[in-house]
Structures are given as structure tokens and as C-alpha cells.
Design a protein around this motif. Structure first.
Motif, PDB file in Angstrom:
ATOM      1  N   LYS A 102       0.821  -1.214   0.000  1.00 20.70           N
ATOM      2  CA  LYS A 102       0.000   0.000   0.000  1.00 20.70           C
ATOM      3  C   LYS A 102       0.851   1.259   0.000  1.00 20.70           C
ATOM      4  O   LYS A 102       0.470   2.285  -0.545  1.00 20.70           O
ATOM      5  N   SER A 103       2.045   1.212   0.618  1.00 23.06           N
ATOM      6  CA  SER A 103       2.884   2.407   0.651  1.00 23.06           C
ATOM      7  C   SER A 103       3.579   2.642  -0.684  1.00 23.06           C
ATOM      8  O   SER A 103       3.952   3.772  -0.996  1.00 23.06           O
ATOM      9  N   MET A 104       3.724   1.577  -1.485  1.00 24.74           N
ATOM     10  CA  MET A 104       4.398   1.719  -2.781  1.00 24.74           C
ATOM     11  C   MET A 104       3.421   1.924  -3.933  1.00 24.74           C
ATOM     12  O   MET A 104       3.707   2.668  -4.876  1.00 24.74           O
ATOM     13  N   TRP A 105       2.282   1.231  -3.877  1.00 22.22           N
ATOM     14  CA  TRP A 105       1.341   1.290  -5.007  1.00 22.22           C
ATOM     15  C   TRP A 105       0.009   1.958  -4.651  1.00 22.22           C
ATOM     16  O   TRP A 105      -0.809   2.195  -5.520  1.00 22.22           O
ATOM     17  N   GLY A 106      -0.207   2.219  -3.368  1.00 26.40           N
ATOM     18  CA  GLY A 106      -1.466   2.842  -2.966  1.00 26.40           C
ATOM     19  C   GLY A 106      -2.509   1.815  -2.529  1.00 26.40           C
ATOM     20  O   GLY A 106      -2.377   0.618  -2.777  1.00 26.40           O
ATOM     21  N   ASN A 107      -3.567   2.320  -1.900  1.00 24.00           N
ATOM     22  CA  ASN A 107      -4.593   1.437  -1.334  1.00 24.00           C
ATOM     23  C   ASN A 107      -5.345   0.618  -2.376  1.00 24.00           C
ATOM     24  O   ASN A 107      -5.653  -0.555  -2.154  1.00 24.00           O
ATOM     25  N   HIS A 108      -5.665   1.232  -3.510  1.00 25.31           N
ATOM     26  CA  HIS A 108      -6.462   0.524  -4.520  1.00 25.31           C
ATOM     27  C   HIS A 108      -5.722  -0.694  -5.061  1.00 25.31           C
ATOM     28  O   HIS A 108      -6.278  -1.807  -5.124  1.00 25.31           O
ATOM     29  N   ILE A 109      -4.481  -0.501  -5.452  1.00 23.08           N
ATOM     30  CA  ILE A 109      -3.691  -1.623  -5.968  1.00 23.08           C
ATOM     31  C   ILE A 109      -3.504  -2.677  -4.876  1.00 23.08           C
ATOM     32  O   ILE A 109      -3.584  -3.888  -5.133  1.00 23.08           O
TER      33      ILE A 109
END
Length: 322
Positions: A102-109
Motif C-alpha cells: 500500500k505504501s508503494m502502489w497505494g490502497n487501490h492496488i
């Protein structure tokens, strides 16, 4: 902590499961999700769940390596999926010393990566043509989801009971480890009574495993944990060391003031206070008691050589510090 060096006999199984996990997350049609899942996989892990499947599956008259490895891969994929979703809910930036998905690609991914891993686990379980195994895994996965919701509802709730905490960690952690042992027994075609014993063995181990994780969140530093010490408390997750620490009225008042906006410095001070309160030692004893219960269950399987690695795991878990 790596366990498989204790018993070279299952090294091939663990290697095969690791290869299957890499294949599972490699999907040319879902490049971004695949990259994210591989990021988590290569961060490592104890692989204790697939190990339990492969070890307990050896307790029958005939070992079925293909079925065991498929079930082991499936259950590890479920665990990985839950980790990804957990990190979104907890807004965690580190996992095993590396940035979270989540910290690298975000919550959606991250959320769709978790869903992807759950779907892949179903794919691997289709290779196990045993209805009881599917029922067990589906029931435990439902309980896992319920446990996650309970944790969200109880964030920063310092009035909750120890019973609520124990029920929550049973659902979030212990039952999946119990299922790992139960699946092995089902694949081994053991009598139902013995399979139930293996499931209970896994439950006790799983409870000890999570209590120890909760202890380590206070007793170890960021370098060893791969995340900041006291992060559970900072995120509002009330764990066993906190319950014991709150037996001190003055410390309880300080802990009850923790919110989402509590500073890192105050959390660090609370970690030190909890370390000095005796809460760590009391919690460690609870974990040891669960492991002792697990060891007594193994006594019912006699002195078979297949039981020895399970006993070794109990001893290692009782001493683990990360």
C-alpha cells in the motif's frame, strides 16, 4: 526465523511450495498486481503454515506430496492476502523491514492485490479433490474476515475484555494455523478423532504465535521487527501486554489517552513503561502455556519420527525473538 533446516526430509516440499508461490503471483495479464504480489513474496516469511501442512500430511499411511504442496500453497496465499489487506487497514508503511504494497502502489492496488492472492488460493485448492478440505478452508477464511472486522471495531477501545482479544486473535491468526494442521490430517486420511487433535494442536500453536507477535511488538526494536516498536498500540490495537500493563492504574490512564494523533515520542515512552511493568513476562507465560497444551496433544501420536519436527517447532517458537 526459519524452521526447515531442522528436517531436511521436507526441504523438497518447502522448495516446491516456494516455486509454486512464485508461479502463482506471476501473471502476464495482471502485470502491476503481479509485481506487487512478488514484492511481498520476496520479502520472505516463516512459511510456518505450509510447513505444518506438509508435516502433518506425513502422519498417514501414505504421503501425498502433490496434494500436500497444493494445499500448502493455497493456505500461504490466503495468509499473504490477509497481510496485504491488513496493511491497508492499519495504514502500515513497513512489513518485514520493507515498504508495504500500500505504501508503494497505494490502497487501490493493494486491495486488488489481496483479492488476486485470495483468488489464486482457490485455484490451487481445486487440485485437492476432498470436500472436507474445502469446507475447512472456507470456514476458516470466513472467520479470518470476521476477526479483521472485530479488530477495526475495537481500535482504541481500552474498555474491551481480554476475552474479546483472545477471540480476535483466534480468528485472525490461530484458526489459519489450525487449518494448516487439519488440512494435513485430512490429506493423510487420518481418523476424524486424530485430525481433530491436529486441528486443536494448530490452534494452540497459533494462539501462542500471535501472543508472541504481540509481545515482540514491545520487547524488540525496529531493526529486528522490521517495523517501529509499539506500532500495534499506536494503531489502536489493544494486545495482551497492554491488558497486563493496564493492571497498573497510573499506566492505564496514560495508555487510555492514546489516539491516532499520539506522538511517536509518547508511544516510545509508553513502550518503555510497558517493558518495565512486568506485562511482557506475563504475556510470554501465556504463550508458553499454549505451547505446552500443544505439546501434550502430540503425546497422543506417540514417538513416531514424523512427530519429532512438530515438537522441535514448539521448542523454537517458545524461544523466538522475531
Amino acid at each position: 526465523m526459519k524452521f526447515n533446516f531442522l528436517y531436511p526430509s521436507i526441504q523438497k516440499d518447502i522448495d516446491e511450495v516456494e516455486n509454486e508461490l512464485k508461479l502463482a503471483v506471476s501473471d502476464a495479464d495482471a502485470e502491476t498486481i503481479s509485481e506487487a504480489a512478488l514484492h511481498l513474496l520476496t520479502a520472505g516469511g516463516k512459511r510456518i503454515r505450509p510447513m505444518f501442512v506438509c508435516l502433518t500430511a506425513r502422519l498417514g499411511e501414505k504421503y501425498e506430496p502433490v496434494l500436500s504442496r497444493s494445499a500448502a500453497t493455497s493456505i500461504e496465499l490466503i495468509h499473504m492476502a490477509s497481510i496485504v489487506h491488513d496493511d491497508v487497514v492499519d495504514d502500515a508503511s513497513l512489513r518485514r523491514g520493507r515498504p508495504t504494497i500500500k505504501s508503494m502502489w497505494g490502497n487501490h492496488i493493494a486491495m486488488y492485490t489481496g483479492d488476486f492472492l485470495f483468488a489464486k488460493s482457490l485455484e490451487y485448492m481445486t487440485r485437492v479433490k476432498i470436500e472436507k478440505a474445502h469446507l475447512l478452508l472456507s470456514q476458516v477464511t470466513v472467520e479470518l474476515a470476521v476477526g479483521e472486522i472485530e479488530q477495526i471495531k475495537d481500535k482504541y477501545n481500552f474498555e474491551q475484555s481480554v476475552r474479546s482479544y483472545l477471540r480476535r486473535i483466534k480468528r485472525k491468526t490461530a484458526l489459519l494455523i489450525a487449518a494448516s494442521c487439519g488440512l494435513g490430517g485430512i490429506i493423510a486420511d487420518l481418523p476424524e478423532k486424530l485430525d481433530d487433535k491436529l486441528y486443536l494442536f494448530g490452534y494452540y500453536v497459533g494462539m501462542a504465535f500471535q501472543v508472541t507477535d504481540d509481545v515482540l511488538d514491545f520487547s524488540q526494536d525496529e531493526k529486528k521487527l522490521g517495523k517501529p516498536a509499539g506500532e500495534d498500540l499506536s494503531q489502536g490495537n489493544v494486545t495482551l501486554p497492554v491488558f497486563f500493563a493496564m493492571q497498573d492504574p497510573l499506566l492505564r490512564k496514560r495508555i487510555e489517552r492514546v489516539t491516532e494523533t499520539t506522538s511517536k515520542e509518547e508511544i516510545e515512552h509508553l513502550v518503555e513503561a510497558i517493558r518495565g511493568s512486568g506485562a511482557i513476562e506475563k504475556s510470554e507465560q501465556v504463550a508458553t502455556d499454549y505451547l505446552n497444551k500443544a505439546a501434550r496433544i502430540l503425546d497422543e501420536f506417540g514417538n513416531r519420527k514424523e512427530v519429532k519436527p512438530l515438537r522441535q517447532i514448539i521448542k523454537m517458537l517458545d524461544k523466538r525473538d522475531y
